[in-house]
Design an enzyme around this catalytic site. Structure first.
Site, short mmCIF file in Angstrom:
data_model
loop_
_atom_site.label_atom_id
_atom_site.label_comp_id
_atom_site.label_asym_id
_atom_site.label_seq_id
_atom_site.Cartn_x
_atom_site.Cartn_y
_atom_site.Cartn_z
N ASN A 9 0.96 -0.76 -0.14
CA ASN A 9 0.23 -0.18 -0.26
C ASN A 9 0.84 1.52 0.06
O ASN A 9 1.49 1.63 0.90
CB ASN A 9 -1.24 -0.03 1.26
CG ASN A 9 -1.44 1.31 1.35
OD1 ASN A 9 -1.57 2.26 0.48
ND2 ASN A 9 -2.48 1.58 2.48
N LYS A 11 -0.16 4.51 -0.22
CA LYS A 11 -0.65 5.66 0.60
C LYS A 11 -0.70 6.89 -0.98
O LYS A 11 -0.10 6.70 -1.89
CB LYS A 11 -0.25 6.24 2.11
CG LYS A 11 -0.07 4.14 2.49
CD LYS A 11 0.20 4.78 3.96
CE LYS A 11 0.34 3.23 4.71
NZ LYS A 11 0.48 3.22 6.67
N HIS A 94 -9.02 0.94 5.31
CA HIS A 94 -8.06 1.35 5.46
C HIS A 94 -8.00 2.27 7.38
O HIS A 94 -9.27 2.75 6.85
CB HIS A 94 -7.09 1.33 5.00
CG HIS A 94 -6.01 1.76 4.66
ND1 HIS A 94 -5.52 2.75 5.62
CD2 HIS A 94 -4.23 0.42 5.07
CE1 HIS A 94 -4.25 2.07 6.35
NE2 HIS A 94 -3.45 1.72 5.60
N GLU A 96 -6.77 4.46 8.07
CA GLU A 96 -6.67 5.76 8.13
C GLU A 96 -7.23 6.27 7.00
O GLU A 96 -7.94 7.99 7.16
CB GLU A 96 -5.19 5.96 6.99
CG GLU A 96 -3.93 6.26 7.33
CD GLU A 96 -2.54 5.36 6.78
OE1 GLU A 96 -3.18 5.44 5.62
OE2 GLU A 96 -1.68 4.78 7.64
N GLU A 166 -5.35 -5.80 10.46
CA GLU A 166 -4.36 -4.66 10.78
C GLU A 166 -4.22 -3.25 12.10
O GLU A 166 -4.81 -2.94 12.53
CB GLU A 166 -4.07 -3.47 9.35
CG GLU A 166 -4.06 -3.71 8.00
CD GLU A 166 -3.61 -2.82 7.39
OE1 GLU A 166 -2.22 -3.47 6.94
OE2 GLU A 166 -3.56 -2.09 7.01
N GLY A 172 2.05 2.25 10.73
CA GLY A 172 3.18 2.93 10.30
C GLY A 172 4.37 3.50 11.74
O GLY A 172 5.02 4.20 11.78
N SER A 212 3.92 -2.30 10.24
CA SER A 212 5.67 -2.11 10.25
C SER A 212 5.88 -3.86 10.38
O SER A 212 7.03 -4.47 10.91
CB SER A 212 5.59 -1.95 11.95
OG SER A 212 5.18 -0.56 11.76
C1 PEP Z 1 -0.58 -0.29 6.28
O1 PEP Z 1 -1.39 1.57 5.73
O2 PEP Z 1 -1.58 -1.19 5.49
C2 PEP Z 1 0.93 -0.81 6.73
C3 PEP Z 1 0.62 -1.94 7.22
O3 PEP Z 1 1.36 0.09 6.99
P1 PEP Z 1 2.98 0.09 7.25
O4 PEP Z 1 3.72 -1.65 6.76
O5 PEP Z 1 3.87 1.38 7.58
O6 PEP Z 1 2.82 -0.27 8.95
#
Ligand code: PEP
Length: 249
Positions: A9, A11, A94, A96, A166, A172, A212
């Site tokens: 992703n 973003k 997601h 966000e 998630e 992040g 992450s």
């Molecule tokens: C995400 O935004 O779906 C995600 C998993 O981000 P990150 O890997 O940066 O934590």
């Protein structure tokens, strides 16, 4: 056999030139894998990415889509618009989008329905916040997110759904759920789906972990029996890291 999937992703990162550069690097370094590999560039670059990957096994997917067929929704993108540029999968829900754009379970249920009606596969994201986990509410939150957005769907819809668990506290932040925490939640998700539908559906749905994931922890997370791959944010923006994560599966 459940599908293994590694999805990046991107973003709101990478302009057109940077998108094409990263795709070229990924294509050149892509390892031989049975896993499905997907990338989600920003919407303005979807068509270019699809054209660029015409002869590739990498699938380009969308980060979002609107539930309406068309109309007065300034700035939004419909299922038909995605299909018209060759997109067959959309990320929906997601964290966000939930946090910054007010996407409630009810809105997400409408988005999921619109995507599936238009034959767009859904990668549905969900997960608890840190306070929920600290309070011991993480299972209840996850169950309600699934129930509110997905459990009114017909059983047949589930062949076009991929789940991405998630935990918001791991996105992040550099903090990752431990492989055991991921496994525990993925097993719970499968049990919840089996109770709402049946075990055949629960066993066939791919459940990705996101939060992450990086080359250093991917292999251990992916080794867990109910983890079928990953949704990768930050580490998918560097070809070498993303390739190493694909290799880990
Ligand atoms: C995400 O935004 O779906 C995600 C998993 O981000 P990150 O890997 O940066 O934590």
């Amino acid at each position: 056999m459940r599908k293994k999937i590694v999805a990046g992703n991107w973003k709101m990162n990478k302009n057109l030139e940077q998108t094409l550069t990263l795709l070229a690097e990924l294509s050149a370094k892509l390892p031989d894998t049975k896993a499905e590999v997907m990338v989600a560039p920003t919407s303005i670059n979807l068509l270019s990415a699809v054209r660029n990957l015409e002869n590739s096994t990498i699938e380009v997917i969308a980060q979002n889509m609107h539930f309406a067929e068309s109309g007065a929704y300034t700035g939004e993108i419909s299922a038909d618009m995605l299909l018209s540029v060759g997109i067959q999968t959309a990320i929906i829900g997601h964290s966000e989008r939930r946090a910054y754009f007010g996407e409630s379970d009810e809105i997400l249920a409408q988005k999921v329905k619109a995507a599936l009606t238009n034959n767009i596969r859904v990668m549905f994201c969900f997960g608890e916040e840190l306070e929920d986990r600290k309070a011991g509410n993480h299972f209840a939150i996850v169950e309600s997110q699934l129930k509110n957005a997905l459990f009114s769907l017909d059983a047949s819809a589930w062949s076009n759904i991929v789940l991405a668990y998630e935990p918001v506290w791991a996105i992040g932040t550099g903090e990752t759920a431990s492989p055991d925490q991921a496994q525990e939640m993925h097993a719970f998700i499968r049990k919840t789906i089996a109770e709402a539908y049946d075990s055949a559906i629960a066993d066939q749905v791919s459940i990705l972990y996101g939060g992450s994931v990086k080359p250093a922890n991917a292999e251990e997370i992916f080794s867990k029996p109910d983890v079928d791959g990953g949704l990768i944010g930050g580490a998918s923006l560097k070809a070498d890291d993303f390739v190493d994560i694909i290799k880990a599966i």
